[in-house]
Design a protein around this motif. Sequence first.
Motif, PDB file in Angstrom:
ATOM      1  N   PHE A  21       0.894  -1.103  -0.339  1.00  0.00           N
ATOM      2  CA  PHE A  21      -0.304   0.696  -0.313  1.00  0.00           C
ATOM      3  C   PHE A  21       0.934   1.281  -0.200  1.00  0.00           C
ATOM      4  CE2 PHE A  21      -2.494  -3.184   1.913  1.00  0.00           C
ATOM      5  CZ  PHE A  21      -3.436  -3.184   1.000  1.00  0.00           C
ATOM      6  N   GLY A  38      -8.978   8.735  -1.318  1.00  0.00           N
ATOM      7  CA  GLY A  38      -8.061   6.859  -1.163  1.00  0.00           C
ATOM      8  C   GLY A  38      -7.998   6.436  -2.044  1.00  0.00           C
ATOM      9  N   ARG A  39      -8.199   6.309  -3.145  1.00  0.00           N
ATOM     10  CA  ARG A  39      -7.801   5.612  -4.301  1.00  0.00           C
ATOM     11  C   ARG A  39      -6.111   5.407  -4.148  1.00  0.00           C
ATOM     12  NH1 ARG A  39     -13.447   7.269  -7.813  1.00  0.00           N
ATOM     13  NH2 ARG A  39     -14.267   6.448  -6.299  1.00  0.00           N
ATOM     14  N   GLU A  40      -5.498   4.336  -5.185  1.00  0.00           N
ATOM     15  CA  GLU A  40      -4.965   4.511  -5.268  1.00  0.00           C
ATOM     16  C   GLU A  40      -4.111   3.124  -6.760  1.00  0.00           C
ATOM     17  OE1 GLU A  40      -0.669   1.742  -3.565  1.00  0.00           O
ATOM     18  OE2 GLU A  40      -2.290   2.685  -2.293  1.00  0.00           O
ATOM     19  N   ASN A  58      -5.907  -0.295  -4.629  1.00  0.00           N
ATOM     20  CA  ASN A  58      -6.439  -0.138  -3.976  1.00  0.00           C
ATOM     21  C   ASN A  58      -7.307   1.000  -3.094  1.00  0.00           C
ATOM     22  OD1 ASN A  58      -4.285  -1.733  -2.964  1.00  0.00           O
ATOM     23  ND2 ASN A  58      -2.543  -0.513  -2.403  1.00  0.00           N
ATOM     24  N   GLN A  59      -7.709   0.575  -2.104  1.00  0.00           N
ATOM     25  CA  GLN A  59      -8.772   1.472  -1.592  1.00  0.00           C
ATOM     26  C   GLN A  59      -8.739   2.213  -0.327  1.00  0.00           C
ATOM     27  OE1 GLN A  59     -11.252   4.061  -3.325  1.00  0.00           O
ATOM     28  NE2 GLN A  59     -10.855   4.901  -1.677  1.00  0.00           N
ATOM     29  N   PHE A  60      -8.465   2.866   0.499  1.00  0.00           N
ATOM     30  CA  PHE A  60      -7.999   3.174   1.633  1.00  0.00           C
ATOM     31  C   PHE A  60      -9.693   3.656   2.348  1.00  0.00           C
ATOM     32  CE2 PHE A  60      -2.998   3.806   0.337  1.00  0.00           C
ATOM     33  CZ  PHE A  60      -2.871   3.623   1.804  1.00  0.00           C
ATOM     34  N   ALA A  79      -6.693  -0.005   4.793  1.00  0.00           N
ATOM     35  CA  ALA A  79      -6.932  -0.495   3.639  1.00  0.00           C
ATOM     36  C   ALA A  79      -7.357  -1.735   3.028  1.00  0.00           C
ATOM     37  CB  ALA A  79      -6.560   0.818   2.943  1.00  0.00           C
TER      38      ALA A  79
END
Length: 305
Positions: free
Chosen positions: A40, A189-191, A222-224, A230
Motif C-alpha cells: 500500500f 483514498g484511491r491508489e 487499493n482503496q483506503f 485499506a
Amino acid sequence: MKRMLFFVPLLVCCLILGQHTAQATEGASSYYFPGSSTTFGVAVAPAPGFMMVNQMLFYSGEAHKAVLGGRVHLGLEADAFYNYVGGLYTFDGSVLGSKLQIGAVVPVGYTKIKASINSINVSDNKTDIGDSMLSAALYWGNGDLHYKLVESVFVPTGGYTAGNLANVGRNYWGYDTSLAMTWLNMKTGREISVVPGILFNSKNNATDYKSGNEFHVDLALNQFLASNLAVGLQGYYYHQVSGDSGSGAKLGSFEGESCGFGPAVLWMPKAGKGNLSVVAKWLHDVDQKNRLHGDYGQLTIGYKF
C-alpha cells in the motif's frame, strides 16, 4: 479510467496464460516472490527514521517437473515458510533530489519437498537460515504521483547442501532492479501502483546451473477506507527473459511464465509513540509455464520509531 488502464493488462495476461498449462529457473522457483514488491503506497516516501520489519512468506505449490540437486524430478510438491527480520532506515534531507532509504533482512526458513525420480517417491525437509537481502531505494514525486527506484541484492547466506532435495538457501547471488510508481489520490483514498523489475541471477557453482534472468511486474489497486485501514486487489506477472544454462540445466532453457492475483488488507492501529502497520496478502496463480503453481501468502508487520 486510470484504474482500468492498469487493471486491464493484468486480466489480459492472466487470460493469455490460461490458454496453456505446463513448469523456470532451478527448482522451478527463484528469489522473486510474487507480489512482494508492492503493498500500500509502495512508492510514497516514508518519514525519516528507522523502521523494524518482520515479514512472513508462505508458499504451497506444485510443478510437473523441475531440476533439484542436479537431477530431474517429476510431480514436484513444495511447501515453504520464511520469516524475514530486519530494518529500514530513511535518511533526512535530499540525495540527488530524492529521499534515500537503505535496508537489510535475514530470514529463517522451512522447506518441504515431495517428488519422484525414476518412479521412486522421495521427500525431504529442511529448517535453516535463509539467503539475506540488502536494498537501497530512492524516493521522489510530484503531487499524486510518486516514484521509487530500488536495487536489491540477494546474498547466498542460507543453508545449502549440494544433492539435497530440500534447501533453504539457493547458493547463488541475485540482483533485482525495480521502479515502483504510485498514483494516490488523498481525497478519495484511491491508489494504483505498478512495480516492474528485472532480476539477474549468478551461477550456482555446486550444480553448474545458471538460472535465466527474470522480468516481473507487481500491481495493486487499493482503496483506503479510513486513515488506518485499506483494502486492495493485488497481482503479478512473471516472465523469464533468458534461458537457463550450464551442465546442470538438464531440462534446457526451461523458460518460465506465470500470473496471479488476490486480496490484500492494511491495518495501522495505534501503538505507543511509534506507528504500527500490518499487511496481509494472499495471491493465487491463475496459470503458469515452467514454474511452481500454487498459492502465496504474506504477513508483514512494521513498526516505525
